[in-house]
Design a protein around this motif. Structure first.
Motif, PDB file in Angstrom:
ATOM      1  N   TYR A 273       0.849  -1.196   0.000  1.00 51.09           N
ATOM      2  CA  TYR A 273       0.000   0.000   0.000  1.00 51.09           C
ATOM      3  C   TYR A 273       0.880   1.240   0.000  1.00 51.09           C
ATOM      4  N   SER A 274       0.321   2.350  -0.384  1.00 53.19           N
ATOM      5  CA  SER A 274       1.087   3.587  -0.383  1.00 53.19           C
ATOM      6  C   SER A 274       1.350   4.016   1.056  1.00 53.19           C
ATOM      7  N   GLY A 275       2.617   3.892   1.477  1.00 53.34           N
ATOM      8  CA  GLY A 275       2.970   4.296   2.830  1.00 53.34           C
ATOM      9  C   GLY A 275       3.314   3.162   3.757  1.00 53.34           C
ATOM     10  N   GLY A 276       3.082   1.908   3.368  1.00 50.99           N
ATOM     11  CA  GLY A 276       3.427   0.813   4.264  1.00 50.99           C
ATOM     12  C   GLY A 276       2.756  -0.493   3.902  1.00 50.99           C
ATOM     13  N   THR A 277       2.968  -1.477   4.763  1.00 51.35           N
ATOM     14  CA  THR A 277       2.398  -2.807   4.546  1.00 51.35           C
ATOM     15  C   THR A 277       1.131  -3.043   5.358  1.00 51.35           C
ATOM     16  N   SER A 278       0.770  -2.070   6.219  1.00 52.11           N
ATOM     17  CA  SER A 278      -0.443  -2.188   7.041  1.00 52.11           C
ATOM     18  C   SER A 278      -1.483  -1.201   6.528  1.00 52.11           C
ATOM     19  N   ALA A 279      -2.568  -1.712   5.965  1.00 49.78           N
ATOM     20  CA  ALA A 279      -3.619  -0.850   5.415  1.00 49.78           C
ATOM     21  C   ALA A 279      -4.246   0.029   6.491  1.00 49.78           C
ATOM     22  N   VAL A 280      -4.350  -0.473   7.712  1.00 52.08           N
ATOM     23  CA  VAL A 280      -4.980   0.280   8.801  1.00 52.08           C
ATOM     24  C   VAL A 280      -4.244   1.592   9.069  1.00 52.08           C
ATOM     25  N   ASN A 281      -2.930   1.575   8.937  1.00 51.12           N
ATOM     26  CA  ASN A 281      -2.136   2.759   9.246  1.00 51.12           C
ATOM     27  C   ASN A 281      -2.166   3.822   8.147  1.00 51.12           C
ATOM     28  N   VAL A 282      -2.378   3.385   6.904  1.00 57.59           N
ATOM     29  CA  VAL A 282      -2.202   4.324   5.789  1.00 57.59           C
ATOM     30  C   VAL A 282      -3.475   4.625   5.018  1.00 57.59           C
ATOM     31  N   ALA A 283      -4.542   3.876   5.254  1.00 57.41           N
ATOM     32  CA  ALA A 283      -5.724   4.006   4.389  1.00 57.41           C
ATOM     33  C   ALA A 283      -7.022   4.119   5.180  1.00 57.41           C
ATOM     34  N   VAL A 284      -7.940   4.928   4.643  1.00 56.75           N
ATOM     35  CA  VAL A 284      -9.317   4.983   5.143  1.00 56.75           C
ATOM     36  C   VAL A 284     -10.131   4.040   4.272  1.00 56.75           C
ATOM     37  N   TYR A 285     -10.643   2.960   4.845  1.00 58.49           N
ATOM     38  CA  TYR A 285     -11.418   1.986   4.076  1.00 58.49           C
ATOM     39  C   TYR A 285     -12.403   1.281   5.002  1.00 58.49           C
ATOM     40  N   HIS A 286     -13.323   0.524   4.398  1.00 56.28           N
ATOM     41  CA  HIS A 286     -14.390  -0.127   5.154  1.00 56.28           C
ATOM     42  C   HIS A 286     -15.185   0.900   5.979  1.00 56.28           C
ATOM     43  N   LYS A 287     -15.408   2.088   5.426  1.00 55.64           N
ATOM     44  CA  LYS A 287     -16.150   3.154   6.105  1.00 55.64           C
ATOM     45  C   LYS A 287     -17.364   3.547   5.276  1.00 55.64           C
ATOM     46  N   VAL A 288     -18.236   4.369   5.874  1.00 54.33           N
ATOM     47  CA  VAL A 288     -19.431   4.833   5.159  1.00 54.33           C
ATOM     48  C   VAL A 288     -19.203   6.204   4.518  1.00 54.33           C
ATOM     49  N   LYS A 289     -18.101   6.855   4.840  1.00 56.35           N
ATOM     50  CA  LYS A 289     -17.780   8.151   4.248  1.00 56.35           C
ATOM     51  C   LYS A 289     -16.276   8.351   4.313  1.00 56.35           C
ATOM     52  N   PRO A 290     -15.728   9.215   3.456  1.00 49.80           N
ATOM     53  CA  PRO A 290     -14.291   9.509   3.528  1.00 49.80           C
ATOM     54  C   PRO A 290     -13.957  10.352   4.749  1.00 49.80           C
ATOM     55  N   ALA A 291     -12.683  10.470   5.038  1.00 49.24           N
ATOM     56  CA  ALA A 291     -12.193  11.313   6.140  1.00 49.24           C
ATOM     57  C   ALA A 291     -11.629  12.607   5.572  1.00 49.24           C
ATOM     58  N   PHE A 292     -11.290  13.543   6.465  1.00 53.65           N
ATOM     59  CA  PHE A 292     -10.549  14.722   6.035  1.00 53.65           C
ATOM     60  C   PHE A 292      -9.259  14.252   5.342  1.00 53.65           C
ATOM     61  N   VAL A 293      -8.825  14.974   4.339  1.00 49.52           N
ATOM     62  CA  VAL A 293      -7.582  14.585   3.674  1.00 49.52           C
ATOM     63  C   VAL A 293      -6.423  14.691   4.668  1.00 49.52           C
ATOM     64  N   ALA A 298       1.341   9.379   5.915  1.00 57.49           N
ATOM     65  CA  ALA A 298       1.806   9.654   4.554  1.00 57.49           C
ATOM     66  C   ALA A 298       2.839   8.608   4.126  1.00 57.49           C
ATOM     67  N   ASN A 299       3.079   8.542   2.804  1.00 55.70           N
ATOM     68  CA  ASN A 299       4.156   7.649   2.345  1.00 55.70           C
ATOM     69  C   ASN A 299       5.510   8.345   2.497  1.00 55.70           C
ATOM     70  N   ALA A 300       6.570   7.722   2.006  1.00 54.15           N
ATOM     71  CA  ALA A 300       7.930   8.235   2.231  1.00 54.15           C
ATOM     72  C   ALA A 300       8.153   9.607   1.607  1.00 54.15           C
ATOM     73  N   LEU A 301       7.348   9.986   0.609  1.00 50.85           N
ATOM     74  CA  LEU A 301       7.490  11.290  -0.033  1.00 50.85           C
ATOM     75  C   LEU A 301       6.617  12.367   0.624  1.00 50.85           C
ATOM     76  N   GLY A 302       5.814  11.951   1.605  1.00 51.04           N
ATOM     77  CA  GLY A 302       4.917  12.912   2.248  1.00 51.04           C
ATOM     78  C   GLY A 302       3.596  13.064   1.520  1.00 51.04           C
ATOM     79  N   ILE A 303       3.176  12.043   0.784  1.00 55.56           N
ATOM     80  CA  ILE A 303       1.914  12.074   0.032  1.00 55.56           C
ATOM     81  C   ILE A 303       0.880  11.253   0.799  1.00 55.56           C
ATOM     82  N   TYR A 304      -0.313  11.829   0.960  1.00 57.56           N
ATOM     83  CA  TYR A 304      -1.375  11.204   1.760  1.00 57.56           C
ATOM     84  C   TYR A 304      -2.457  10.573   0.883  1.00 57.56           C
ATOM     85  N   ASP A 305      -3.052   9.509   1.418  1.00 60.54           N
ATOM     86  CA  ASP A 305      -4.321   8.952   0.909  1.00 60.54           C
ATOM     87  C   ASP A 305      -4.243   8.407  -0.514  1.00 60.54           C
ATOM     88  N   MET A 306      -3.066   7.954  -0.960  1.00 59.99           N
ATOM     89  CA  MET A 306      -3.032   7.326  -2.277  1.00 59.99           C
ATOM     90  C   MET A 306      -3.585   5.912  -2.215  1.00 59.99           C
TER      91      MET A 306
END
Length: 364
Positions: A273-293, A298-306
């Motif tokens: 995943y973008s930012g690591g091997t643990s989806a819980v730490n890097v991704a918003v998923y299994h939710k009913v709505k998105p989160a604030f960006v 972030a991943n190693a370049l400082g990019i969020y929510d890819m």
């Protein structure tokens, strides 16, 4: 001749405050002593004090006496003036009025005017208002002062409540603006350099509702209706591929190619995943709505929510017939396997999708 009543209260019962009262004073008296009631009522009328006395109310006809009693000596009056005497304690209905008042009003709202020394059950010495000395003017004046004092206390309490609510509101607003300042200070959109054979810059967060709304206002475009629960700091959704491309052009950028998207998502690392091997730490998923960006790591370049939050339009066609566009990253309602950097989906470019947004690439 002093008033000797203990305790001032703001509510007569649990059914309403001062604004609900019909009468300032209700007068309870035995038939034998009604001339005293008439004299006091006449003076109250001169002072424009609202009072209730059964004999003088024309609207009493046809009503149940017990209902009148419950209203006049309970819910609908600020004070009850009980004119007590030997006759008062002997009369059946005087006893009913007294019991109703005692059961429905605080003791401090029941005022006793003694015509003689007869003891009255329930009316203790500290509730004695004044002994009768053929002085209705003075009694009416003291009643008006007492009513005015109670009204002042009601307004004082209301002002105190309003002040407390205002202070609370200001505290909440201060917290909110401090939070928004901190949030935008740390998660405002910037562009991150992605090195390689062909370097490019990519936005560190997805385009937000606020940013896209401002663009629509400046260009006089129709702002697409956002799904329920959307707020300014969430990624914009329901934007077609063409609309996303037009926004990018407006800010002198473009949509990323699929290869550019994957390169930026990996950030120079080999993670699922973008930012690591643990989806819980890097991704918003299994939710009913998105989160604030920018809420997740972030991943190693400082990019969020890819991975997660919303999926993102890419420039590329997904098929040789050029009917479908590439969408990458998975969204807030995705399964975990859809969050992988290598995962892709295909969508029609004219589609408005509640889980798809976009981010911007610039060449310099």
């Amino acid at each position: 001749m002093q008033v000797d009543v203990v305790g001032w209260v703001l509510l007569a019962d649990g059914e309403g405050g001062e604004g609900m009262k019909k009468h300032d004073v209700a007068i309870s008296v035995a038939e034998e002593d009604k001339e005293v009631a008439y004299a006091i009522a006449a003076q109250l009328k001169k002072l424009k004090v609202r009072y209730y006395y059964y004999d003088e109310h024309k609207d009493n006809w046809g009503k149940y006496l017990i209902n009148l009693t419950m209203d006049a000596y309970g819910r609908h009056t600020k004070y009850v003036l009980m004119i007590t005497s030997r006759a008062f304690v002997q009369k059946y209905w005087s006893g009913i009025e007294r019991q109703v008042a005692l059961s429905r009003l605080p003791q401090g709202d029941i005022l006793q005017l003694r015509l003689d020394d007869t003891q009255v059950d329930g009316l203790s010495a500290h509730m004695i208002y004044e002994d009768w000395k053929d002085n209705p003017e003075e009694i009416a004046r003291l009643l008006k002062e007492k009513i005015g004092r109670k009204k002042w206390l009601v307004w004082a309490r209301l002002m105190k409540i309003c002040t407390s609510l205002l202070v609370l509101l200001m505290a909440v607003m201060s917290w909110y603006w401090a939070y928004m300042w901190y949030y935008h200070r740390h998660f405002a959109q910037t562009y991150v350099l992605v090195a390689g054979a062909r370097p490019f810059f990519i936005s560190n967060v997805e385009v937000t509702v606020a940013a896209y709304r401002e663009y629509c206002m400046l260009t006089h475009k129709v702002f697409p209706e956002q799904p329920i629960h959307s707020v300014d700091s969430m990624p914009v959704r329901n934007v077609t591929w063409e609309e996303a491309k037009a926004y990018c052009a407006y800010v002198k950028g473009r949509l990323p190619s699929e290869l550019e998207w994957e390169t930026a998502a990996q950030g120079g690392e080999s993670t699922v995943y973008s930012g690591g091997t643990s989806a819980v730490n890097v991704a918003v998923y299994h939710k009913v709505k998105p989160a604030f960006v920018g809420r997740k790591k972030a991943n190693a370049l400082g990019i969020y929510d890819m991975s997660g939050n919303v999926a993102e339009w890419c420039e590329d066609w997904a098929d040789s017939a050029k009917t479908m566009k590439v969408v990458k990253g998975g969204g807030y309602d995705s399964e975990v396997e859809e969050l992988a950097v290598k995962s892709r989906r295909e969508e029609r470019p004219e589609a408005r999708l509640r889980d798809v947004g976009f981010r911007v690439v610039k060449d310099q």
